[in-house]
Enzyme design. Structure first.
Site, PDB file in Angstrom:
ATOM      1  N   SER A 182       0.846  -1.187   0.000  1.00 40.42           N
ATOM      2  CA  SER A 182       0.000   0.000   0.000  1.00 40.42           C
ATOM      3  C   SER A 182       0.889   1.247   0.000  1.00 40.42           C
ATOM      4  CB  SER A 182      -0.945  -0.054   1.202  1.00 40.42           C
ATOM      5  OG  SER A 182      -1.925   0.954   1.118  1.00 40.42           O
ATOM      6  N   ARG A 221     -13.100   7.088   8.378  1.00 43.92           N
ATOM      7  CA  ARG A 221     -12.698   5.691   8.392  1.00 43.92           C
ATOM      8  C   ARG A 221     -13.732   4.804   7.701  1.00 43.92           C
ATOM      9  NH1 ARG A 221      -7.833   3.092   8.766  1.00 43.92           N
ATOM     10  NH2 ARG A 221      -8.057   1.038   9.661  1.00 43.92           N
ATOM     11  N   ASP A 243      -8.614  -5.430  -6.033  1.00 41.73           N
ATOM     12  CA  ASP A 243      -8.271  -4.173  -5.341  1.00 41.73           C
ATOM     13  C   ASP A 243      -8.888  -3.003  -6.100  1.00 41.73           C
ATOM     14  OD1 ASP A 243      -7.021  -1.960  -4.137  1.00 41.73           O
ATOM     15  OD2 ASP A 243      -5.120  -3.020  -3.883  1.00 41.73           O
ATOM     16  N   HIS A 273      -7.881  -4.695  -1.517  1.00 46.26           N
ATOM     17  CA  HIS A 273      -6.638  -4.066  -1.090  1.00 46.26           C
ATOM     18  C   HIS A 273      -6.066  -4.715   0.171  1.00 46.26           C
ATOM     19  CE1 HIS A 273      -3.621  -0.994  -0.992  1.00 46.26           C
ATOM     20  NE2 HIS A 273      -3.959  -0.615   0.223  1.00 46.26           N
ATOM     21  N   ASP A 274      -6.946  -5.185   1.055  1.00 41.96           N
ATOM     22  CA  ASP A 274      -6.488  -5.777   2.320  1.00 41.96           C
ATOM     23  C   ASP A 274      -5.811  -7.138   2.159  1.00 41.96           C
ATOM     24  OD1 ASP A 274      -7.084  -3.719   4.005  1.00 41.96           O
ATOM     25  OD2 ASP A 274      -8.870  -4.634   4.901  1.00 41.96           O
TER      26      ASP A 274
END
Lengths: 485, 485
Positions: A226, A295, A432, A466-467
């Site tokens: 990232s 968030r 992603d 993405h994680d």
């Protein structure tokens, strides 16, 4: 405004948090839709912001926490005055920054794993994503699980039998390194938004000052995911002779308008929180509502649609509303009701007091500004490095130019030319949505166009988006281990 | 709180808006990053919220606007007491709603184009997306350009030489149809969040009450894009015998967790605005900041990454910061700086006083709740319609089941069974990130699995994402014209 500073307030809030003081998720959600009564409906999800505020105010009136209290954990409360869970490098020499300003002095918080070899040639510098601390894995002084616990250790992707791994809290962060919440030595108060805009390159320069301090001349590898992948590439660019290998996982060499847009939305909701107060909230209450909302938006970009479809589907929270008539259809609530909503609400709630709002703003801006195309690099006050040897520009036979090259590819290849002789692993994930697989291909293509004949490129499937870099030990870890060995 | 109601306030704000009263975009952005001076930095993008608030307060103290003032336009100020730019159907009979409640009476605002045939068999019901009014194209009583101006007219996709086109403002909206900003006849005050949660089916039932009133027994076609596509499918489901053809553009038959997440984020930032006041803001100031932030998030989902890359690239706004030293690198600002940021900021600013916040909340919730799988439909208080004739379940030879069917496909096929005999056009866009092309395929596959042998299915390329339905006259318009003829 509270009488105590937010820093001491946080240490008070922490044990409470474990007991679930932000308890609106346990409160029964009340349907807001009955028109039977003329009473105004309740919105527990909105009341939660005021409840959090009241709690912070009341906590600020309690005596400060015992200094000996156990404060270790993967993300220590930020800006602690006496860190016990990490090491700290302090530089009295100033740090010249990319956009013309400088910091008169600075700190870099760091942690290490494994043993430094006598020749100091087994060092891996591990870079973090936006909000992570230096606590990538448990240590002797902090036994809490780290954010990359399963990737660091004997026989793991970053093998502590072989390597000495260093992870830092980034410049601009709030877990021990100098950032907006740090005291400006020239004024004696927090920088707040008087902190200068920083770049990914500045973060890396600070790390290399730590390496100088540790006597490490050359890295075995620079590794990151990232935003850490941006730093990993930037390290190779700034110091091509000091970086042996580069690992870039789910990163990019050029932030796109889409990813800038998603981070802009987060900054906008945060800066609109009245508590943000143009960044000067350290003597009062933090913009906890803005942080929660930011968030929530960020979390949307970290996972993928297919995973949520599998995980949540269209399921509602377990307990129906209290206004429910037994024979009537389930009345939906305007507050979080679908499981995907309660999940996002929870992610926001968990994060909103853990991280400094100004750090989020500055670091997310640094990500937006990251651009390794040659015109962008030339506009910065950076000295263009000389490559180790003149690169042979042009693609290899086994990796000819792509049939439909991205429009920025030649500029990116020119920008990445200093990395032409550094073996590089580029790994991306097809699901992603933040750092898309197109961007991964672009980096690999540009490196190859720059004359790099040692580019390893992998794309992963799966639904984690993405994680994936935090979760897929088998595939992400395996690729790293293979590349580093 | 202002002394005047928001409704009269809006009419005051309008002419001012044309003069650019929300002028922060014209104010020079001041870099926030200088550490030369100890002065606190300025944030014009944050000050803009307070400036907007002050202006609304001062406008509320001015005399009300002249009733004769020209108030027409594509999106008339909402909840006007005496509409002049559209027609209105008022029903004194109550409307039973999907989730058990009912409205004691209701209005539907509508506009028409073309001429109703003597047999009343040339009617096209056009459904809108989330925030659009009934003003799809210019009319004799409102000459302003409509939101689908290029698609409606002689020889256009919806050919007024042939068809009589009706477009309504949806139930729950704020452009003349009954919604949260309407007066509840049982209390004499605005519904606000005492308004019941509504569904896409409720919107369609209200439209069919208008059709009854106009003496239209059967539609030639039900046409819609985005949320309008949901309504278009719902119309066929509720009244299979009264719908001749269905057009569904960039819609879905089942909202996914990803799209729910994006709308949840919008509702969350809106509901966190203190001005929202649990929905009871009609006597005060509206949650204009929350609306701006919500619209910024929405705009991200309406376009695509590739388009932004082409359109904005990584370009900064034209004028650099005033703190700029001539020989130094450009100092980025924390307020909007990249063109993508100023674009999103502008989109939010333009929208934030144009639309009612509660309408946004209720209608976006209705979109989230939309689910045409059979278990979901059975949980609602709707009478399951009988299909025109028993459908022959199973795929045709030319359209066998897909190799990797979506997991919900059988349930969706069962839910869509009432549409088995209605010729249907499904059109999707590959760059749409909100209503993804996977969802378009799912609808087409489910209809075919339900036994519908007249499903036309197109996928469009291009970079316009979800907004393609507003922009691509050639391809979207062409497909519609071909299907309807």
């Amino acid at each position: 405004m509270a009488s105590k500073s937010f820093r001491s307030l946080l240490s008070l809030a922490r044990p409470q948090r474990k007991l679930g003081y932000v308890s609106h998720r346990n409160i029964r959600f009340v349907a807001s839709t009955s028109i039977l009564a003329n009473a105004r409906p309740n919105f527990p999800c909105v009341d939660a912001h005021a409840a959090r505020e009241s709690l912070l105010v009341s906590l600020s009136k309690r005596p400060p926490a015992d200094e000996d209290e156990d404060e270790t954990g993967p993300e220590p409360p930020y800006a602690r005055p006496s860190p016990k869970s990490y090491l700290k490098f302090h530089s009295e020499a100033p740090l010249q920054l990319t956009y013309g300003s400088s910091l008169p002095s600075f700190d870099v918080a760091y942690e290490t794993w494994g043993k430094l070899s006598e020749r100091r040639d087994n060092v891996i510098l591990l870079h973090t994503g936006l909000s992570a601390s230096s606590h990538a894995a448990s240590t002797e002084i902090n036994s809490a699980e780290g954010w990359w616990e399963k990737f660091i250790g004997p026989g793991k992707a970053l093998d502590t039998n072989q390597f000495f791994i260093i992870c830092t809290n980034v410049l601009g962060g709030c877990y021990g390194s100098t950032g907006p919440s740090s005291i400006d030595p020239t004024t004696g108060t927090e920088y707040a938004t008087r902190f200068p805009v920083i770049s990914i390159f500045d973060m890396v320069q600070a790390q290399f000052r730590l390496l100088d301090h540790l006597g490490v001349d050359k890295l075995y590898a620079s590794v990151g995911s990232s935003m850490g992948a941006m730093q990993s590439l930037a390290a190779g660019w700034l110091h091509p002779k000091r970086v042996g290998k580069i690992v870039s996982i789910s990163g990019t060499a050029r932030s796109t308008p889409s990813s800038i847009a998603m981070r802009f939305a987060q900054r906008s909701v945060l800066m609109a929180d009245p508590n943000w107060n143009n960044g000067f909230y350290y003597d009062g209450l933090p913009p906890h509502t803005g942080m929660k909302l930011a968030r929530q938006i960020a979390t949307i970009t970290y996972r993928s649609g297919p995973e949520w479809d599998l995980r949540f589907g269209r399921k509602f929270r377990a307990s129906p509303s209290t206004d429910q008539e037994p024979d009537q259809p389930r009345v939906p609530a305007l507050c979080p009701d679908f499981l995907i909503e309660t999940y996002l609400d929870h992610q926001g709630e968990q994060f909103c007091l853990k991280y400094d709002a100004n750090s989020l703003i500055y670091i997310s801006k640094a990500m937006d500004l990251f651009d390794m195309t040659s015109p962008a690099l030339e506009s910065l006050s950076l000295s263009w490095p000389k490559a180790v040897a003149s690169a042979h520009l042009g693609h290899s036979k086994s990796h000819p130019p792509p049939p439909n090259p991205a429009p920025h590819l030649p500029d990116l290849a020119a920008g990445l030319q200093p990395l032409a002789h550094i073996p590089t692993l580029i790994l991306g994930v097809q699901s992603d949505i933040l750092f898309t697989v197109d961007q991964q291909r672009e980096v690999a293509d540009a490196l190859r166009m720059a004359g790099n004949h040692s580019v390893s490129y992998y794309e992963l499937g799966g639904v984690w988006g993405h994680d994936t870099f935090l979760l897929d030990v088998l595939n992400v870890g395996g690729a790293i281990r293979g590349f580093l060995s």
